[in-house]
Design a protein around this motif. Structure first.
Motif, short mmCIF file in Angstrom:
data_model
loop_
_atom_site.label_atom_id
_atom_site.label_comp_id
_atom_site.label_asym_id
_atom_site.label_seq_id
_atom_site.Cartn_x
_atom_site.Cartn_y
_atom_site.Cartn_z
N MET A 135 0.85 -1.20 0.00
CA MET A 135 0.00 0.00 0.00
C MET A 135 0.89 1.25 0.00
O MET A 135 1.82 1.35 0.80
CB MET A 135 -0.89 -0.02 1.24
N PRO A 136 0.60 2.21 -0.90
CA PRO A 136 1.45 3.40 -0.96
C PRO A 136 1.37 4.24 0.32
O PRO A 136 0.30 4.35 0.91
CB PRO A 136 0.91 4.19 -2.15
N THR A 137 2.49 4.83 0.67
CA THR A 137 2.52 5.71 1.85
C THR A 137 1.92 7.06 1.46
O THR A 137 1.81 7.38 0.27
CB THR A 137 3.97 5.94 2.31
N PRO A 138 1.53 7.89 2.44
CA PRO A 138 1.00 9.23 2.12
C PRO A 138 1.98 10.04 1.26
O PRO A 138 1.57 10.76 0.36
CB PRO A 138 0.80 9.86 3.50
N HIS A 139 3.28 9.90 1.57
CA HIS A 139 4.29 10.62 0.79
C HIS A 139 4.29 10.16 -0.67
O HIS A 139 4.38 10.98 -1.59
CB HIS A 139 5.68 10.42 1.41
N GLN A 140 4.18 8.86 -0.88
CA GLN A 140 4.15 8.33 -2.24
C GLN A 140 2.90 8.79 -2.98
O GLN A 140 2.95 9.08 -4.17
CB GLN A 140 4.19 6.79 -2.19
N LYS A 141 1.77 8.86 -2.25
CA LYS A 141 0.53 9.33 -2.87
C LYS A 141 0.66 10.77 -3.34
O LYS A 141 0.18 11.15 -4.41
CB LYS A 141 -0.64 9.21 -1.88
N VAL A 142 1.31 11.60 -2.50
CA VAL A 142 1.51 13.01 -2.85
C VAL A 142 2.40 13.12 -4.08
O VAL A 142 2.12 13.88 -5.01
CB VAL A 142 2.13 13.80 -1.67
N ARG A 143 3.48 12.32 -4.10
CA ARG A 143 4.39 12.35 -5.25
C ARG A 143 3.68 11.90 -6.53
O ARG A 143 3.88 12.48 -7.59
CB ARG A 143 5.60 11.45 -4.99
N ARG A 144 2.84 10.87 -6.39
CA ARG A 144 2.11 10.39 -7.56
C ARG A 144 1.13 11.45 -8.05
O ARG A 144 0.99 11.67 -9.26
CB ARG A 144 1.35 9.10 -7.20
N ALA A 145 0.44 12.12 -7.13
CA ALA A 145 -0.51 13.17 -7.50
C ALA A 145 0.21 14.32 -8.18
O ALA A 145 -0.27 14.88 -9.18
CB ALA A 145 -1.27 13.67 -6.27
N ASP A 146 1.41 14.68 -7.66
CA ASP A 146 2.21 15.74 -8.28
C ASP A 146 2.62 15.35 -9.69
O ASP A 146 2.58 16.18 -10.63
CB ASP A 146 3.48 16.02 -7.45
N ALA A 147 3.03 14.10 -9.86
CA ALA A 147 3.45 13.61 -11.18
C ALA A 147 2.28 13.65 -12.16
O ALA A 147 2.44 14.06 -13.32
CB ALA A 147 4.01 12.20 -11.07
#
Length: 197
Positions: A1-13
């Motif tokens: 499961m993606p971490t909150p930080h990974q989710k933010v990075r994915r949303a930014d991308a």
């Protein structure tokens, strides 16, 4: 499961990709041969960021083409193509498809020699499913021919639409005349022959 930080990075991308594709679309409208550097500038990103998402012109054009076809499909969805007699729905489809293609004709020039014809056709599959659905309905209603393979009828629609864009681009057809020319040509080709049982 993606971490909150990974989710933010994915949303930014995803936001960065959407910004680049939108900017590229505008750039290709103005100049089908626009440089990747100019696209990066228009998108407000560095060349490094642009190439991180789209490592080649082909990859960028592929994304722009996919985006424009999604827009086209959304427009066609609002044309109520599953309503009314199939031949009337088909006329609406032809005219709507031409208006969409005319607005995106720059992509034909930009992708020439970059995106293969097979790949371009693949992008249009979602739209072509709509074409096939109307043709099948017309066959059931007895107005469209059923003596030729469905895949050929769909290809005829696709090919003539793009041929019309090329003719209009070469000024051998007036753009204002194209919807009528296409509608009459395709309707006559698809009409059920009098000899067909």
């Amino acid at each position: 499961m993606p971490t909150p930080h990974q989710k933010v990075r994915r949303a930014d991308a995803e936001r960065s990709i959407a910004t680049i594709v939108a900017a590229a679309l505008d750039c290709f409208v103005r100049d089908p041969h626009v440089s990747m550097t100019a696209v990066a500038t228009a998108a407000g990103v560095s060349r490094v960021t642009l190439y991180a998402h789209f490592p080649s012109r082909e990859a960028l054009l592929d994304a722009v083409l996919a985006h424009s076809v999604e827009q086209a499909d959304a427009v066609l969805q609002g044309r109520h193509l599953d309503e009314g007699p199939a031949d009337e729905a088909f006329s609406r489809l032809v005219r709507s498809s031409w208006r969409i293609l005319e607005r995106h004709a720059f992509l034909l020039s930009a992708s020439e020699g970059v995106i293969t014809p097979a790949r371009r056709r693949k992008h249009h599959e979602k739209v072509l499913v709509r074409v096939e659905r109307i043709l099948a309905r017309g066959q059931e209603e007895g107005v469209f021919r059923s003596d030729l393979p469905m895949s050929w009828l769909v290809t005829t629609f696709y090919s003539l639409l793009h041929a019309a864009a090329a003719e209009a681009g070469a000024r051998r057809l007036k753009a204002k005349d194209v919807p009528d020319v296409l509608d009459r040509t395709l309707s006559s080709l698809l009409r059920k022959p009098a000899t067909e049982a």
